[in-house]
Design a protein around this motif. Structure first.
Motif, mmCIF file in Angstrom:
data_model
loop_
_atom_site.group_PDB
_atom_site.id
_atom_site.type_symbol
_atom_site.label_atom_id
_atom_site.label_comp_id
_atom_site.label_asym_id
_atom_site.label_seq_id
_atom_site.Cartn_x
_atom_site.Cartn_y
_atom_site.Cartn_z
ATOM 1 N N PRO A 239 -20.424 30.069 -15.195
ATOM 2 C CA PRO A 239 -21.694 30.470 -15.822
ATOM 3 C C PRO A 239 -21.598 30.703 -17.328
ATOM 4 O O PRO A 239 -22.560 30.432 -18.059
ATOM 5 C CB PRO A 239 -22.054 31.765 -15.077
ATOM 6 N N ASP A 240 -20.446 31.196 -17.806
ATOM 7 C CA ASP A 240 -20.304 31.450 -19.243
ATOM 8 C C ASP A 240 -20.331 30.168 -20.068
ATOM 9 O O ASP A 240 -20.516 30.220 -21.296
ATOM 10 C CB ASP A 240 -18.996 32.195 -19.524
ATOM 11 N N HIS A 241 -20.133 29.029 -19.411
ATOM 12 C CA HIS A 241 -20.065 27.755 -20.135
ATOM 13 C C HIS A 241 -21.183 26.796 -19.737
ATOM 14 O O HIS A 241 -21.174 25.641 -20.173
ATOM 15 C CB HIS A 241 -18.703 27.101 -19.892
ATOM 16 N N MET B 127 -23.547 28.570 -7.814
ATOM 17 C CA MET B 127 -23.701 28.073 -6.452
ATOM 18 C C MET B 127 -24.040 29.199 -5.487
ATOM 19 O O MET B 127 -24.800 29.024 -4.544
ATOM 20 C CB MET B 127 -22.416 27.363 -6.011
ATOM 21 N N GLY B 128 -23.467 30.381 -5.750
ATOM 22 C CA GLY B 128 -23.705 31.507 -4.858
ATOM 23 C C GLY B 128 -25.174 31.847 -4.714
ATOM 24 O O GLY B 128 -25.642 32.190 -3.627
ATOM 25 N N VAL C 290 -12.832 25.829 -17.657
ATOM 26 C CA VAL C 290 -14.252 26.196 -17.582
ATOM 27 C C VAL C 290 -14.909 25.786 -16.266
ATOM 28 O O VAL C 290 -16.077 26.101 -16.038
ATOM 29 C CB VAL C 290 -15.039 25.573 -18.749
ATOM 30 N N GLY C 291 -14.184 25.085 -15.394
ATOM 31 C CA GLY C 291 -14.807 24.681 -14.141
ATOM 32 C C GLY C 291 -13.890 23.819 -13.299
ATOM 33 O O GLY C 291 -12.705 23.660 -13.602
ATOM 34 N N MET C 292 -14.465 23.265 -12.217
ATOM 35 C CA MET C 292 -13.702 22.422 -11.302
ATOM 36 C C MET C 292 -14.534 21.201 -10.923
ATOM 37 O O MET C 292 -15.763 21.253 -10.899
ATOM 38 C CB MET C 292 -13.320 23.200 -10.041
#
Length: 236
Positions: free
Chosen positions: A60-62, A1-2, A39-41
């Motif tokens: 990003p790693d997933h 997102m950044g 791995v995320g939200m």
């Protein structure tokens, strides 16, 4: 997102932290876990008329492993069971996410925000209001009857007479005309336009369409229901 935020506004670390502290509500987020690893939200709002996917973030790693797609499919199944729309907003520059959502069956229905930087996508295809004008009430009525009977439009209204002033072959012309106004899903509009073109006697007919930004949900659902699928058979 950044990366997407940087592409639009540039990155200001302090401003981003202030924004995060002001708006981040932990209770609204769920942690995405795969085989015991976070791995995320995910932030989903279940509203009366829709399920709104407020945010989905995968580390990003997933990414690239189908995690986001599986979660969206799960929400699509839930929306279908409950008879609701699944809707979300995605940044205009995030073409990768838009492509994923389109593959999963969502449609772009509107753009909003400063410089239209946000794209609203939904499982319910957008509806357009199409219009043409013609110099005969009888021919206007014929166009309205044909496109509705063939389910290229859910409805059509004929109104007039109106006075049209326009350029034609180097001269300013004035004519009495009748307008035909129709509602149809955006996906069907190319077929509707082609059919009107076949019926219209003008060399260059005025055939235009405007995407509806909003409308009574039940009415828009009716428009979609009473028209045929794109390139599909006549339901009549």
């Amino acid at each position: 997102m950044g990366d997407y935020i940087s592409a639009i506004w540039g990155w200001d670390e302090r401003a981003q932290r202030v924004f995060h502290d002001r708006l981040f509500t932990p209770g609204r987020w769920k942690i995405i876990t795969v085989r015991g690893e976070d791995v995320g939200m995910l932030n989903v709002e279940r509203r009366p008329e829709e399920i709104y996917l407020a945010r989905i973030e995968v580390h990003p790693d997933h990414q690239g492993r189908g995690i986001g797609a599986r979660l969206v499919r799960s929400l699509l199944d839930e929306a279908a069971r409950d008879g609701k729309e699944l809707a979300l907003d995605v940044l205009d520059v995030n073409e990768r996410a838009q492509a994923l959502y389109r593959r999963l069956g969502l449609h772009e229905v509107a753009r909003h925000g400063d410089d239209a930087i946000k794209v609203r996508m939904s499982t319910r295809p957008p509806v357009v209001q199409a219009q043409t004008v013609i110099d005969s009430r009888e021919e206007a009525d014929e166009i309205a009857e044909v496109v509705v009977r063939e389910r290229l439009a859910a409805c059509a209204q004929v109104w007039g007479p109106i006075t049209s002033t326009y350029w034609w072959e180097g001269e300013v012309e004035t004519a009495e005309e009748w307008a035909v106004v129709m509602k149809t899903p955006a996906a069907i509009y190319p077929e509707l336009e082609a059919r009107i073109r076949e019926l219209h006697p003008y060399d260059v007919p005025d055939i235009v369409a405007t995407r509806l930004a909003a409308g009574l949900p039940d009415y828009l659902t009716w428009v979609r229901t009473e028209t045929r699928p794109p390139d599909g058979p006549d339901q009549g």
